[in-house]
Design a protein around this motif. Structure first.
Motif, PDB file in Angstrom:
ATOM      1  N   TRP A 143       0.564  -0.970  -0.173  1.00  0.00           N
ATOM      2  CA  TRP A 143       0.150  -0.785   0.177  1.00  0.00           C
ATOM      3  C   TRP A 143       0.503   0.961   0.047  1.00  0.00           C
ATOM      4  CZ3 TRP A 143      -5.141  -0.928  -0.921  1.00  0.00           C
ATOM      5  CH2 TRP A 143      -5.797  -0.026  -0.421  1.00  0.00           C
ATOM      6  N   THR A 144       1.847   1.434   0.753  1.00  0.00           N
ATOM      7  CA  THR A 144       2.976   2.356   1.462  1.00  0.00           C
ATOM      8  C   THR A 144       2.837   2.973  -0.181  1.00  0.00           C
ATOM      9  OG1 THR A 144       2.203   2.551   3.023  1.00  0.00           O
ATOM     10  CG2 THR A 144       3.926   4.009   2.574  1.00  0.00           C
ATOM     11  N   ARG A 145       4.522   2.354  -1.245  1.00  0.00           N
ATOM     12  CA  ARG A 145       5.674   1.809  -1.806  1.00  0.00           C
ATOM     13  C   ARG A 145       4.370   1.564  -2.863  1.00  0.00           C
ATOM     14  NH1 ARG A 145      10.272  -1.258  -0.180  1.00  0.00           N
ATOM     15  NH2 ARG A 145      10.878  -0.021  -1.023  1.00  0.00           N
ATOM     16  N   ALA A 146       3.681   2.010  -3.372  1.00  0.00           N
ATOM     17  CA  ALA A 146       3.032   2.214  -4.616  1.00  0.00           C
ATOM     18  C   ALA A 146       1.675   2.150  -4.792  1.00  0.00           C
ATOM     19  CB  ALA A 146       3.088   0.502  -5.096  1.00  0.00           C
ATOM     20  N   ILE A 147       1.091   1.853  -4.297  1.00  0.00           N
ATOM     21  CA  ILE A 147      -0.368   2.989  -4.388  1.00  0.00           C
ATOM     22  C   ILE A 147      -0.988   3.951  -4.548  1.00  0.00           C
ATOM     23  CG2 ILE A 147      -3.063   1.553  -3.288  1.00  0.00           C
ATOM     24  CD1 ILE A 147      -2.528  -0.765  -3.491  1.00  0.00           C
ATOM     25  N   GLY A 148      -0.091   4.049  -2.879  1.00  0.00           N
ATOM     26  CA  GLY A 148       0.024   5.587  -2.334  1.00  0.00           C
ATOM     27  C   GLY A 148       0.155   6.867  -3.427  1.00  0.00           C
TER      28      GLY A 148
END
Length: 467
Positions: A143-148
């Motif tokens: 979530w943090t390293r791609a989707i954000g």
């Protein structure tokens, strides 16, 4: 330390960069040798990195299910490439015409594969790499390293394609801004060769605009940054909606109704009734303004025009003949990527023109022709997985992550609906975005503890104004 920080930032942006490359280079369904090869090599590289990195989150059960479905489809496509005995090949439906032609040419059919054109099937098989890479990368990096980053990147890419499309129209039919030789020179196709696919991209981007709007609405504190974000989201929403209307796709107009309704439900999960009324009113105003701008533009003619006659090149005519092709090839298929050549065998020689049919304009029908019953089973399994996952997501506790997942379900629905009358998923651009939507749906959300830390580190309204 500085190098490690730069590497970390690049890694966090990789998913967005790759999606941008897919949209920029993958706007056509026909496998262009250079552009598609670049995307395929990039995809294979990302898959290798994501698979062999040991410090990343392992895939969960839902992610493995989708990977397994993709692997099964790829495996079946490989099996279509393997030589089979002549007696078995000759017994396959739809091979008699090919055998007669081979006999006339004095060519032996021993060692022929299920695919009637193996080189086309191999090219189509390599085309699986970009969407698979996008899916695995997002799932592994989380979530943090791609989707954000993607929640902003997706609608921005859609708006950029709309801006390019409008520039194409204003520059005239001979504009060098058109990326492809076979295109609609009087329509704002953007990065695509087909205006319908421009509408698909913009429709897939719209739910993410609403997810961003819901987040800003939840956190709005009347600071300068809040107003800037709200203005940016409004511009992105207007641009993508304008892209849908200007593309002139009848299917796009029809699909926009459920997309906007579901997106409004997503937005309405935040705040009270007053804000929801304002949101609906604002959306109506944006739709009206976009419709007026497009409708009264002297540069955009014949929008939404389509033919309902049953001619050889109309959708009805293509579907009718494709049904005959599917009836002959339904069990094992003719080979992925072979539709154009196989369809030509069923055309009436007396009605053949310089124009040719490159797709069935119904991807479910075309999958049945090319991949047969195994491909259809895998396609239905993927659709059922989306349906079950969507039902679970829409009953989750509301949060920013949940709303982003809901946006992904709506976005993927666009592909499912538009594929009934077109073939958007056969362009690397739409395929990569659809894969990312599935990845967002099945990637675990941030833990409650991490969300609390994120909120505690967020600057207050007063600090933001002071800056």
């Amino acid at each position: 330390m500085r190098f490690r920080s730069v590497t970390h930032q690049v890694t966090n942006l990789t998913a967005s960069i790759f999606l941008g490359a897919a949209i920029l280079l993958g706007g056509a369904s026909h496998p262009d040798v250079v552009a598609h090869l670049i995307l395929q090599l990039m995809g294979l590289g990302l898959i290798a990195i994501a698979v062999f990195r040991t410090d990343l989150r392992p895939l969960n059960r839902s992610q493995w299910i989708l990977v397994s479905l993709g692997f099964a489809f790829g495996t079946w496509t490989v099996l279509q490439l393997l030589p089979i005995p002549d007696t078995l090949w000759s017994s396959l439906p739809g091979r008699s015409v090919i055998k007669d032609g081979a006999n006339l040419l004095g060519v032996a059919t021993s060692g022929f594969a299920v695919s009637v054109i193996p080189e086309r099937t191999l090219l189509a098989l390599l085309g699986i790499a970009p969407p698979l890479a996008a899916f695995i990368w997002v799932c592994r990096f989380g979530w943090t390293r791609a989707i954000g980053r993607l929640q902003w990147a997706i609608p921005i890419f859609g708006a950029a394609s709309v801006a390019l499309g409008l520039a194409q129209v204003f520059a005239g039919p001979d504009s060098p801004l058109y990326f492809y030789r076979h295109t609609s020179p009087e329509l704002p196709v953007g990065v695509f060769s087909n205006a319908n696919h421009q509408a698909t991209l913009c429709l897939m981007c719209l739910p993410f605009v609403f997810a961003l709007a819901a987040r800003v609405r939840r956190d709005f504190q009347s600071g300068d940054r809040d107003y800037a974000k709200a203005l940016a989201i409004g511009v992105l929403g207007f641009a993508n909606l304008l892209g849908v209307l200007a593309a002139g796709s009848v299917a796009g107009y029809a699909i926009s109704v459920p997309v906007l309704v579901l997106s409004l439900l997503l937005f309405a999960s935040v705040g009270g009734t007053k804000g929801n009324v304002a949101g609906v009113g604002g959306l109506i105003g944006v739709v009206a303004a976009s419709a007026l701008l497009v409708g009264f533009s002297p540069m955009l003619d014949n929008l939404g025009s389509t033919s309902f006659e049953k001619t050889a090149l109309s959708r009805y005519g293509i579907w009718d003949r494709s049904g005959d092709v599917a009836a002959d090839h339904i069990w094992v298929g003719s080979g992925l990527g072979t539709f154009r050549r196989v369809y030509a065998l069923y055309e009436d020689p007396e009605n053949v023109t310089p124009k040719y049919v490159n797709h069935a304009h119904n991807d479910y029908l075309q999958v049945g022709i090319e991949s047969g019953l195994p491909g259809l089973v895998l396609l239905v399994a993927t659709a059922l997985f989306w349906l079950i996952s969507s039902a679970r997501i829409w009953t989750m506790q509301p949060s920013s992550e949940t709303r982003l997942k809901q946006a992904a379900t709506i976005s993927f629905l666009v592909l499912l609906l538009h594929s009934v009358v077109d073939y958007p998923g056969r362009t690397p651009a739409i395929a990569a975005l659809a894969a990312i939507c599935l990845a967002i749906m099945v990637t675990p959300q941030k833990s409650p503890a991490r969300r609390m830390r994120s909120k505690s580190n967020q600057p207050t309204n007063e600090k933001r104004i002071a800056l």
